[in-house]
Design an enzyme around this catalytic site. Structure first.
Site, PDB file in Angstrom:
ATOM      1  N   LYS A  26     -45.358  12.557  57.927  1.00 19.22           N
ATOM      2  CA  LYS A  26     -46.310  13.328  58.740  1.00 19.22           C
ATOM      3  C   LYS A  26     -46.020  14.826  58.688  1.00 19.22           C
ATOM      4  O   LYS A  26     -46.925  15.637  58.864  1.00 19.22           O
ATOM      5  CB  LYS A  26     -46.282  12.829  60.190  1.00 19.22           C
ATOM      6  N   VAL A  53     -40.345   4.826  61.178  1.00 25.73           N
ATOM      7  CA  VAL A  53     -39.922   3.457  61.502  1.00 25.73           C
ATOM      8  C   VAL A  53     -39.256   2.738  60.321  1.00 25.73           C
ATOM      9  O   VAL A  53     -38.751   1.634  60.477  1.00 25.73           O
ATOM     10  CB  VAL A  53     -41.076   2.577  62.054  1.00 25.73           C
ATOM     11  N   SER A  72     -43.145   7.705  59.042  1.00 23.75           N
ATOM     12  CA  SER A  72     -43.654   8.887  59.763  1.00 23.75           C
ATOM     13  C   SER A  72     -42.997  10.194  59.370  1.00 23.75           C
ATOM     14  O   SER A  72     -43.478  11.250  59.773  1.00 23.75           O
ATOM     15  CB  SER A  72     -43.498   8.689  61.263  1.00 23.75           C
ATOM     16  N   TYR A 131     -41.074  11.118  69.063  1.00 26.56           N
ATOM     17  CA  TYR A 131     -41.934  10.445  70.068  1.00 26.56           C
ATOM     18  C   TYR A 131     -41.353  10.634  71.466  1.00 26.56           C
ATOM     19  O   TYR A 131     -40.887  11.706  71.802  1.00 26.56           O
ATOM     20  CB  TYR A 131     -42.110   8.958  69.703  1.00 26.56           C
ATOM     21  N   TYR A 152     -53.749   7.567  55.194  1.00 25.21           N
ATOM     22  CA  TYR A 152     -52.604   7.573  56.126  1.00 25.21           C
ATOM     23  C   TYR A 152     -51.580   6.482  55.774  1.00 25.21           C
ATOM     24  O   TYR A 152     -50.375   6.729  55.712  1.00 25.21           O
ATOM     25  CB  TYR A 152     -53.127   7.409  57.560  1.00 25.21           C
TER      26      TYR A 152
HETATM   27  N1  GLU Z   1     -46.958   3.727  59.365  1.00 25.39           N
HETATM   28  C1  GLU Z   1     -46.368   3.612  60.685  1.00 25.39           C
HETATM   29  C2  GLU Z   1     -47.451   3.340  61.701  1.00 25.39           C
HETATM   30  O1  GLU Z   1     -48.504   3.929  61.611  1.00 25.39           O
HETATM   31  C3  GLU Z   1     -45.642   4.881  61.004  1.00 25.39           C
HETATM   32  C4  GLU Z   1     -44.941   4.855  62.357  1.00 25.39           C
HETATM   33  C5  GLU Z   1     -43.605   5.550  62.336  1.00 25.39           C
HETATM   34  O2  GLU Z   1     -42.953   5.682  61.314  1.00 25.39           O
HETATM   35  O3  GLU Z   1     -43.170   5.961  63.434  1.00 25.39           O
HETATM   36  O4  GLU Z   1     -47.292   2.546  62.576  1.00 25.39           O
END
Ligand code: GLU
Length: 309
Positions: free
Chosen positions: A69, A259, A66, A241, A193
């Protein structure tokens, strides 16, 4: 490694992390990430015009997940400007990264671009009018230019692993599509994504890639100063988050986690810091990474809220 006092702080943080038995658990819902050795730790600090300082496993590539992002957000804002905000909000969600809950209540407009639903919309906006290959090419060019490193690549095995198991993301994408907030077929947007999340970088590369968000003299200029402030604001309020408030309280710096165990934090006007340890805390953010950032902020006095160490 020279006389920079920051190097001593980094070495100490890496030594403390090595000794810490409480490392959290690796993300096991993506099979390729479930087998990562949790005993790894790295930290790197990049500052404009200075050598990047590192400690620990700073040249080992990891899945940035993430953290990608924020790079995709920079591209989407470059393409759409403020029109992006008609499709995704700018408020913390207070829910987990992959939550469906608010999406139903708020009629398919995700709370922010850093929860999965919002990141899927952001990827969809960048994808609009091009192919996934072109959108990912643009993303890789941006990241490579930011880091000054053309070796940065996507790990196709990780992308395939998440494609095979990413049922929640498929659910989110189809739900978004049902509200007209996904312009492309869900498979294409999610293909984009999943591959953006599967970008691999070492801590050294990630700290260097974050320099465009430092602002001020000598930092690479990939986005405007105004946009830097806004991306940093979103990282502060939404980058971890439902643990974003906790990170702001403990570290006091904008940060984006993934993650894969990576965190990129920005000290505005001063530095870009990357930290990596694969074990996660209950929010899905790197456990030792968060602790290391807290220690670094305390020992340096770095915080956007005031200097008190
Ligand atoms: N590719 C992971 C997902 O979509 C990213 C989540 C993350 O890194 O928090 O679940």
């Amino acid at each position: 490694m020279g006389s920079d006092p920051l190097q001593g702080i980094l070495d100490q943080i890496a030594a403390e992390a090595r000794e810490n038995p409480e490392r959290g658990g690796v993300a096991d819902y993506i099979p390729e990430l479930a087998c990562i050795d949790p005993d790894q730790f790295a930290i790197a600090i990049a500052r404009p015009g200075q050598r990047t300082l590192t400690a620990g496993d700073a040249d080992v590539p990891f899945s940035i997940q993430s953290v990608s992002k924020l790079f995709m957000l920079a591209l989407a804002l470059g393409k759409l400007g403020d029109r992006l905000w008609s499709r995704v909000g700018r408020e913390p969600s207070g829910h987990s990264f992959d939550s469906m809950l608010l999406l139903e209540l708020e009629k398919g407009r995700p709370r922010n671009p850093f929860i999965n639903a919002g990141a899927i919309v952001t990827a969809d906006a960048v994808l609009d009018g091009s192919t996934p290959r072109e959108a990912l090419g643009a993303l890789l060019r941006f990241v490579r230019a930011a880091a000054g490193d053309d070796a940065i690549h996507i790990n196709d095995r990780v992308a395939a692993s998440e494609t095979a198991t990413g049922h929640r993301n498929f659910a989110l994408a189809h739900y978004l599509r049902s509200h007209g907030n996904l312009r492309n077929p869900p498979e294409l947007t999610l293909g984009t994504y999943f591959h953006q999340c599967a970008i691999e970088m070492s801590c050294t590369q990630l700290a260097n890639a974050g320099r465009f968000l430092i602002g001020g003299a000598g930092a690479p200029r990939l986005v405007s100063a105004r946009r830097i402030r806004r991306i940093n604001a979103l990282m502060m309020t939404c980058g971890h988050y439902d643990g974003s408030g906790d990170y702001a309280y403990r570290v006091g710096l904008p940060g984006k986690s993934g993650v894969g165990g990576g965190i990129l934090s920005i000290v505005p006007g001063v530095a870009s810091v990357a930290v990596w340890s694969p074990g996660l805390n209950r929010y899905g953010n790197s456990k030792l990474g968060t602790e290391a950032m807290e220690t670094l902020a305390t020992r340096t006095g770095w915080s956007v809220f005031g200097p008190g160490a």
